[in-house]
Design a protein around this motif. Structure first.
Motif, PDB file in Angstrom:
ATOM      1  N   ASN A 117       0.804  -1.212   0.000  1.00 10.31           N
ATOM      2  CA  ASN A 117       0.000   0.000   0.000  1.00 10.31           C
ATOM      3  C   ASN A 117       0.842   1.270   0.000  1.00 10.31           C
ATOM      4  O   ASN A 117       0.315   2.371  -0.089  1.00 10.31           O
ATOM      5  N   PHE A 118       2.167   1.143   0.083  1.00  5.43           N
ATOM      6  CA  PHE A 118       3.033   2.309  -0.039  1.00  5.43           C
ATOM      7  C   PHE A 118       3.151   2.743  -1.502  1.00  5.43           C
ATOM      8  O   PHE A 118       3.369   3.912  -1.798  1.00  5.43           O
ATOM      9  N   LEU A 119       3.015   1.788  -2.407  1.00  2.00           N
ATOM     10  CA  LEU A 119       3.145   2.089  -3.829  1.00  2.00           C
ATOM     11  C   LEU A 119       1.808   2.049  -4.553  1.00  2.00           C
ATOM     12  O   LEU A 119       1.678   2.604  -5.644  1.00  2.00           O
ATOM     13  N   ASN A 120       0.818   1.377  -3.980  1.00  2.00           N
ATOM     14  CA  ASN A 120      -0.469   1.188  -4.643  1.00  2.00           C
ATOM     15  C   ASN A 120      -1.597   1.205  -3.634  1.00  2.00           C
ATOM     16  O   ASN A 120      -1.391   1.006  -2.442  1.00  2.00           O
ATOM     17  N   SER A 121      -2.798   1.399  -4.144  1.00  2.00           N
ATOM     18  CA  SER A 121      -3.982   1.236  -3.299  1.00  2.00           C
ATOM     19  C   SER A 121      -4.181  -0.249  -3.027  1.00  2.00           C
ATOM     20  O   SER A 121      -3.979  -1.084  -3.911  1.00  2.00           O
ATOM     21  N   PRO A 122      -4.604  -0.625  -1.810  1.00  2.00           N
ATOM     22  CA  PRO A 122      -4.868  -2.038  -1.515  1.00  2.00           C
ATOM     23  C   PRO A 122      -6.207  -2.518  -2.074  1.00  2.00           C
ATOM     24  O   PRO A 122      -6.550  -3.693  -1.940  1.00  2.00           O
ATOM     25  N   LEU A 123      -6.949  -1.613  -2.702  1.00  2.00           N
ATOM     26  CA  LEU A 123      -8.265  -1.951  -3.248  1.00  2.00           C
ATOM     27  C   LEU A 123      -8.139  -2.280  -4.733  1.00  2.00           C
ATOM     28  O   LEU A 123      -7.569  -1.508  -5.504  1.00  2.00           O
ATOM     29  N   LEU A 124      -8.674  -3.429  -5.108  1.00  2.00           N
ATOM     30  CA  LEU A 124      -8.620  -3.875  -6.502  1.00  2.00           C
ATOM     31  C   LEU A 124     -10.036  -4.054  -7.022  1.00  2.00           C
ATOM     32  O   LEU A 124     -10.885  -4.648  -6.344  1.00  2.00           O
ATOM     33  N   GLN A 125     -10.300  -3.530  -8.208  1.00  2.00           N
ATOM     34  CA  GLN A 125     -11.606  -3.681  -8.861  1.00  2.00           C
ATOM     35  C   GLN A 125     -11.359  -4.261 -10.247  1.00  2.00           C
ATOM     36  O   GLN A 125     -11.216  -3.528 -11.225  1.00  2.00           O
ATOM     37  N   PRO A 126     -11.290  -5.589 -10.378  1.00  2.00           N
ATOM     38  CA  PRO A 126     -10.923  -6.218 -11.656  1.00  2.00           C
ATOM     39  C   PRO A 126     -11.960  -5.992 -12.750  1.00  2.00           C
ATOM     40  O   PRO A 126     -13.141  -5.744 -12.473  1.00  2.00           O
ATOM     41  N   ARG A 170      -1.237  -9.905 -11.628  1.00  2.00           N
ATOM     42  CA  ARG A 170      -1.103  -9.635 -13.064  1.00  2.00           C
ATOM     43  C   ARG A 170      -2.013  -8.483 -13.479  1.00  2.00           C
ATOM     44  O   ARG A 170      -1.611  -7.593 -14.240  1.00  2.00           O
ATOM     45  N   PHE A 171      -3.242  -8.494 -12.975  1.00  2.00           N
ATOM     46  CA  PHE A 171      -4.179  -7.416 -13.310  1.00  2.00           C
ATOM     47  C   PHE A 171      -3.693  -6.093 -12.725  1.00  2.00           C
ATOM     48  O   PHE A 171      -3.747  -5.051 -13.388  1.00  2.00           O
ATOM     49  N   LYS A 172      -3.202  -6.134 -11.494  1.00  2.00           N
ATOM     50  CA  LYS A 172      -2.723  -4.918 -10.833  1.00  2.00           C
ATOM     51  C   LYS A 172      -1.593  -4.278 -11.627  1.00  2.00           C
ATOM     52  O   LYS A 172      -1.579  -3.074 -11.873  1.00  2.00           O
ATOM     53  N   ARG A 173      -0.640  -5.082 -12.048  1.00  2.00           N
ATOM     54  CA  ARG A 173       0.507  -4.552 -12.788  1.00  2.00           C
ATOM     55  C   ARG A 173       0.120  -4.065 -14.176  1.00  2.00           C
ATOM     56  O   ARG A 173       0.694  -3.108 -14.690  1.00  2.00           O
ATOM     57  N   ASP A 174      -0.870  -4.711 -14.748  1.00  2.00           N
ATOM     58  CA  ASP A 174      -1.316  -4.319 -16.086  1.00  2.00           C
ATOM     59  C   ASP A 174      -1.991  -2.953 -16.067  1.00  2.00           C
ATOM     60  O   ASP A 174      -1.982  -2.234 -17.070  1.00  2.00           O
ATOM     61  N   LYS A 175      -2.562  -2.596 -14.917  1.00  2.00           N
ATOM     62  CA  LYS A 175      -3.324  -1.351 -14.816  1.00  2.00           C
ATOM     63  C   LYS A 175      -2.554  -0.218 -14.142  1.00  2.00           C
ATOM     64  O   LYS A 175      -3.095   0.865 -13.949  1.00  2.00           O
ATOM     65  N   THR A 176      -1.317  -0.463 -13.747  1.00  2.00           N
ATOM     66  CA  THR A 176      -0.532   0.584 -13.116  1.00  2.00           C
ATOM     67  C   THR A 176       0.781   0.757 -13.864  1.00  2.00           C
ATOM     68  O   THR A 176       1.193  -0.090 -14.661  1.00  2.00           O
ATOM     69  N   ASN A 177       1.441   1.841 -13.567  1.00  2.00           N
ATOM     70  CA  ASN A 177       2.736   2.113 -14.192  1.00  2.00           C
ATOM     71  C   ASN A 177       3.884   1.822 -13.249  1.00  2.00           C
ATOM     72  O   ASN A 177       4.999   2.299 -13.433  1.00  2.00           O
ATOM     73  N   ASN A 178       3.615   1.064 -12.200  1.00  2.00           N
ATOM     74  CA  ASN A 178       4.649   0.799 -11.209  1.00  2.00           C
ATOM     75  C   ASN A 178       5.726  -0.126 -11.756  1.00  2.00           C
ATOM     76  O   ASN A 178       5.511  -0.893 -12.692  1.00  2.00           O
ATOM     77  N   VAL A 179       6.869  -0.051 -11.110  1.00  2.00           N
ATOM     78  CA  VAL A 179       8.016  -0.859 -11.525  1.00  2.00           C
ATOM     79  C   VAL A 179       7.783  -2.332 -11.256  1.00  2.00           C
ATOM     80  O   VAL A 179       6.987  -2.710 -10.410  1.00  2.00           O
ATOM     81  N   TYR A 180       8.480  -3.156 -11.995  1.00  3.99           N
ATOM     82  CA  TYR A 180       8.455  -4.585 -11.722  1.00  3.99           C
ATOM     83  C   TYR A 180       9.512  -4.901 -10.664  1.00  3.99           C
ATOM     84  O   TYR A 180      10.155  -4.020 -10.125  1.00  3.99           O
ATOM     85  N   LEU A 181       9.687  -6.149 -10.370  1.00  4.08           N
ATOM     86  CA  LEU A 181      10.526  -6.529  -9.240  1.00  4.08           C
ATOM     87  C   LEU A 181      12.005  -6.543  -9.590  1.00  4.08           C
ATOM     88  O   LEU A 181      12.616  -7.597  -9.705  1.00  4.08           O
ATOM     89  N   ASP A 182      12.592  -5.364  -9.781  1.00  2.00           N
ATOM     90  CA  ASP A 182      14.026  -5.291  -9.975  1.00  2.00           C
ATOM     91  C   ASP A 182      14.713  -5.319  -8.608  1.00  2.00           C
ATOM     92  O   ASP A 182      14.056  -5.357  -7.567  1.00  2.00           O
ATOM     93  N   LYS A 183      16.029  -5.278  -8.596  1.00  4.45           N
ATOM     94  CA  LYS A 183      16.763  -5.399  -7.336  1.00  4.45           C
ATOM     95  C   LYS A 183      16.464  -4.245  -6.387  1.00  4.45           C
ATOM     96  O   LYS A 183      16.397  -4.425  -5.173  1.00  4.45           O
ATOM     97  N   ASP A 184      16.265  -3.058  -6.938  1.00  4.72           N
ATOM     98  CA  ASP A 184      16.007  -1.895  -6.090  1.00  4.72           C
ATOM     99  C   ASP A 184      14.682  -1.996  -5.352  1.00  4.72           C
ATOM    100  O   ASP A 184      14.586  -1.672  -4.171  1.00  4.72           O
ATOM    101  N   VAL A 185      13.645  -2.434  -6.054  1.00  7.55           N
ATOM    102  CA  VAL A 185      12.341  -2.513  -5.385  1.00  7.55           C
ATOM    103  C   VAL A 185      12.333  -3.624  -4.337  1.00  7.55           C
ATOM    104  O   VAL A 185      11.682  -3.521  -3.301  1.00  7.55           O
TER     105      VAL A 185
END
Length: 290
Positions: A117-126, A170-185
């Motif tokens: 929830n620091f990077l995204n809303s915890p609420l999902l509406q698929p 998968r749905f969450k990542r498809d609908k946001t512009n957040n980073v994927y799981l690189d070493k920094d994240v």
């Protein structure tokens, strides 16, 4: 010493696994005298709404849930229910140990966007397609969970539940512009987890940099990259959040609150709290009662 009400996962005698599915109408009837009380859970939870609507509080954020809503609740968050007897849906409750069975599972929950929830809303509406997929997986989970055949039940539940989580992710990542799981994240998520678990006695950037075996500069780079703020500010904000939890959800004195949070002098706590909120701790507590 008074603390926020803690709720622990209790395995049912029949199932003997750290995973549970509770229909919301059953949950309401069983716990309706308790659900309006704020509580800190020591497990993970997902609320799924199939019919009706309600509000749910996570710390000091209110989320409105309706049919097709999925709310992801992290371990150690303080929550408050506002369910009603007409609600339809499910609650998935599970522990870290239920999901973590091998090395590849270790970072699963902490690195998923749905629980961050620091990077995204915890609420999902698929969308309708994803919702249909999740409904089928949920139905399958319920059949296995309620079935009388116990052979490999925990393994089947774990495997199917992971499919559920990955589908949501998968749905969450498809609908946001957040980073994927690189070493920094991954490193940032470790930092975030450390702060959540040590906020009352580890308060400096240096503390956490040493725990992560990185420099202060690297830690500040991470928080600037993902939160656009310094590591010092992020730590301070988490300390303010825990302060608010204690002020609202317990009746301990301001002095005792200060000591629980690691302040040697209550006056330092008052100054710190007022600097970030423009209110004294006592003012904040009184306003929450109005």
């Amino acid at each position: 010493m008074e603390k926020i009400k803690e709720v622990h996962f209790v395995k049912s005698f029949e199932k003997n696994i750290e995973f549970e599915i509770i229909p919301l109408d059953v949950f309401y009837k069983k716990y309706k005298t308790y659900i309006t009380t704020s509580e800190r859970i020591d497990f993970w939870a997902i609320i799924i709404i199939t019919d009706g609507e309600c509000d749910h509080w996570l710390d000091f954020e209110k989320y409105h849930l309706s049919a097709g809503s999925f709310l992801f609740i992290r371990q150690r968050q303080v929550q408050k229910f506002e369910l009603n007897e007409k609600m339809k849906g499910y609650m998935f409750l599970f522990t870290t140990s239920f999901l973590y069975k091998n090395e590849s599972d270790k970072e699963l929950l902490s690195n998923f966007h749905i629980f961050n929830n620091f990077l995204n809303s915890p609420l999902l509406q698929p969308d309708n397609i994803t919702l249909s997929e999740l409904e089928k997986i949920t139905s399958h989970l319920c059949r296995i969970f309620d079935g009388v055949n116990d052979f490999a039940k925990d393994e089947m539940l774990r495997s199917i539940f992971k499919v559920f989580l990955y589908t949501c992710e998968r749905f969450k990542r498809d609908k946001t512009n957040n980073v994927y799981l690189d070493k920094d994240v991954l490193l940032f998520n470790k930092f975030r987890s450390l702060v959540e678990n040590n906020i009352s006695h580890k308060t400096t950037v240096q503390n956490y940099a040493e725990m992560l075996f990185i420099s202060n500069k690297k830690l500040n780079y991470l928080t600037q990259k993902y939160l656009a703020k310094s590591a010092k500010l992020f730590i301070a904000e988490q300390l303010i959040l825990e302060s608010k939890r204690l002020l609202v959800h317990t009746s301990i004195s301001i002095k005792e609150t200060a000591y629980q949070l690691g302040f040697e002098e209550p006056t330092n706590f008052v100054k710190f709290f007022k600097r970030f909120t423009k209110l004294t701790p006592q003012n904040f507590r009184e306003l929450q009662k109005i």
